[in-house]
Design an enzyme around this catalytic site. Structure first.
Site, mmCIF file in Angstrom:
data_model
loop_
_atom_site.group_PDB
_atom_site.id
_atom_site.type_symbol
_atom_site.label_atom_id
_atom_site.label_comp_id
_atom_site.label_asym_id
_atom_site.label_seq_id
_atom_site.Cartn_x
_atom_site.Cartn_y
_atom_site.Cartn_z
ATOM 1 N N HIS A 1 -26.219 -37.982 1.744
ATOM 2 C CA HIS A 1 -26.882 -39.074 2.439
ATOM 3 C C HIS A 1 -25.983 -39.529 3.591
ATOM 4 O O HIS A 1 -24.768 -39.558 3.456
ATOM 5 C CB HIS A 1 -27.127 -40.245 1.490
ATOM 6 C CG HIS A 1 -28.093 -39.932 0.394
ATOM 7 N ND1 HIS A 1 -29.444 -39.805 0.608
ATOM 8 C CD2 HIS A 1 -27.897 -39.709 -0.937
ATOM 9 C CE1 HIS A 1 -30.047 -39.529 -0.540
ATOM 10 N NE2 HIS A 1 -29.136 -39.468 -1.494
ATOM 11 N N CYS B 1 -30.844 -34.345 -0.390
ATOM 12 C CA CYS B 1 -30.832 -34.753 -1.793
ATOM 13 C C CYS B 1 -32.100 -34.250 -2.503
ATOM 14 O O CYS B 1 -32.245 -33.054 -2.707
ATOM 15 C CB CYS B 1 -30.658 -36.264 -1.907
ATOM 16 S SG CYS B 1 -30.122 -36.808 -3.552
#
Length: 491
Positions: free
Chosen positions: A433, A334
């Site tokens: 994630h 991310c």
């Protein structure tokens, strides 16, 4: 349908055990055949999860949903604050970011936030047998009493009974409990039904005189004393847990390090690495020299540009480039993925001053932060040997583009690609994630990073379930649940 029974767990301090106790109680009540929902009116945390209804809630409430064996929904945490600085935060209402506010401005916004809290509360109490509420910090913070929606302000508005939990391992447990109770208003004191003491080590008979004194002093029962449960590995609500800095394997096949930048978010992504008995994992904090490693992981960040500046100040840019020159591997997740590109732009000033800065330049791509946050649960296959299944979720405001994305890290369901891999095979970046959570994906990534020989099987979900059951066993053994449920109004 009758309205649910409810109980609120408030703590004498942060990290007193509120999240853990709610999770343990949820699993214990579910074992009794009850429908249970977790609820935290207001959470401040950088660890979050994507819900089945497409929103964002605190990671602790997602864990509590697992404990209650229900799918996570935004009503479980209607107000989530994600700090972007020491005095400001992104405000998320019912799973969606609505504003970036200073602490002072958020104080004025609290009546609006409270309306969202009560709307969620109304829905949950009509749909479940029990709603277990978690407070935030301590109810005795005098400066936060005005317009409180996280602790007694909510309990009074919703007319919910409260128990106080305190951590005896920190010392001063009786002062914490009595002092907290004394600082509450008379109506709030009347709402407190009793106490739970958490993380006790040793011979409980030596504690009995203190428990007797506490009950005589306050006129309230101690419902139970939870033991210190060594080796518990549950998703952290926000900050890195005590003792989480180093996990040294007995016979490591891979050395892994990750920086703890100031706004690190969703660091639970690395829990599977920390758990792996063959991985020598280390979090590297400020002022520490990045040590030699086989794999460097750059985790997520709530303030990517600011954390990138911090990385450079701490010497990580030079360390990463040197690491790559010597054949090491790098994974960015991310915000960490965004740092790996050529540029990182914030034209709307979402994270601070509107500007574009140079990234680390190890992936041929550029990222621009947009106003709309991407929130989605995903499933697909890693673009590595064996194409193992990978499951996770996306929470990001950046949109990345460039030649590097033509060689993705994963192929997702629906024909979408994710992330990028460098042409030399040393760098992998992804928006996913939970990248390491699936056992097959974890093994494939460790092998990509250089692990040789037979790898032990590590299943984070199975470990989480086992620890939740272990926690519930402790709750059922140490706490008088019947007395507690009766105190909460279950006649």
């Amino acid at each position: 349908m009758t309205q649910a029974h409810a109980l609120m767990v408030q703590g004498t301090t942060s990290d007193a055990g509120k999240s853990t106790l709610v999770a343990g109680l949820a699993r214990a009540l579910v074992r009794r055949g009850l429908r249970v929902a977790p609820f935290k009116p207001q959470n401040m945390a950088l660890n979050s999860a994507v819900t089945t209804d497409g929103g964002e809630i605190g990671r602790a409430q997602a864990l509590q949903a697992v404990a209650a064996r229900v799918a996570p929904v935004t009503d479980f945490n209607p107000v989530l604050l994600k700090p972007s600085s020491d005095i400001g935060a992104q405000v998320i209402i019912h799973g969606r970011a609505v504003a970036n506010l200073s602490a002072r401005d958020y104080h004025q916004y609290k009546p609006t936030a409270m309306a969202a809290v009560m709307a969620s509360w109304g829905r949950l109490t009509q749909a479940y047998d029990w709603v277990l509420v978690e407070g935030a910090g301590s109810p005795a913070e005098i400066n936060l009493r005005d317009r409180d929606i996280a602790n007694m302000g909510f309990a009074e508005a919703a007319d919910v009974p409260v128990i106080l939990v305190a951590d005896i391992d920190r010392g001063g447990v009786f002062a914490h409990l009595v002092g907290t109770l004394e600082l509450l208003s008379p109506s709030e004191q009347a709402r407190v039904k009793g106490f739970v003491i958490n993380r006790f080590r040793g011979d409980i008979s030596l504690l009995q005189s203190g428990l007797d004194w506490l009950e005589a002093r306050t006129g309230r029962p101690v419902f139970g004393v939870l033991p210190y449960l060594k080796g518990m590995f549950l998703d952290a609500e926000d900050a890195l847990a005590d003792g989480a800095a180093d996990v040294t394997a007995d016979a490591p096949v891979l050395r892994v390090v990750a920086p703890v930048y100031p706004r690190v978010s969703n660091h639970t992504d690395l829990d599977a690495l920390r758990l792996h008995p063959q991985v020598d994992f280390r979090w590297v904090g400020p002022g520490e020299v990045p040590p030699p490693a086989d794999l460097i992981v750059l985790p997520g960040s709530k303030s990517v540009q600011a954390d990138l500046v911090w990385l450079r100040e701490q010497g990580w840019e030079a360390a990463i480039l040197r690491h790559l020159r010597y054949g090491g591997k790098v994974i960015g997740i991310c915000g960490g993925f965004q740092m790996l590109g050529r540029t990182l732009g914030d034209p709307h000033g979402i994270e601070g001053r509107a500007q574009t800065m140079a990234g680390l330049g190890v992936l041929d791509m550029d990222t621009v932060l947009e106003r709309e946050k991407q929130l989605v649960n995903v499933c697909g296959h890693l673009c590595l040997e064996g194409a193992p299944t990978v499951r996770g979720y996306e929470i990001h405001m950046g949109v990345s583009s460039g030649p590097a994305l033509a060689t993705p890290a994963a192929r997702l369901e629906g024909g979408r690609s994710d992330g990028a891999r460098s042409a030399d095979g040393q760098v992998l970046g992804t928006y996913l994630h939970g990248l390491f959570d699936d056992p097959a994906a974890l093994a494939a990534l460790l092998r990509w990073a250089g692990a040789a020989g037979e790898l032990q099987h590590v299943d984070l979900a199975a470990r989480r379930e086992a620890d939740l059951d272990r926690l519930a066993d402790a709750v059922e053994s140490a706490i008088d649940l019947d007395r507690l449920m009766a105190a909460a109004g279950d006649d």
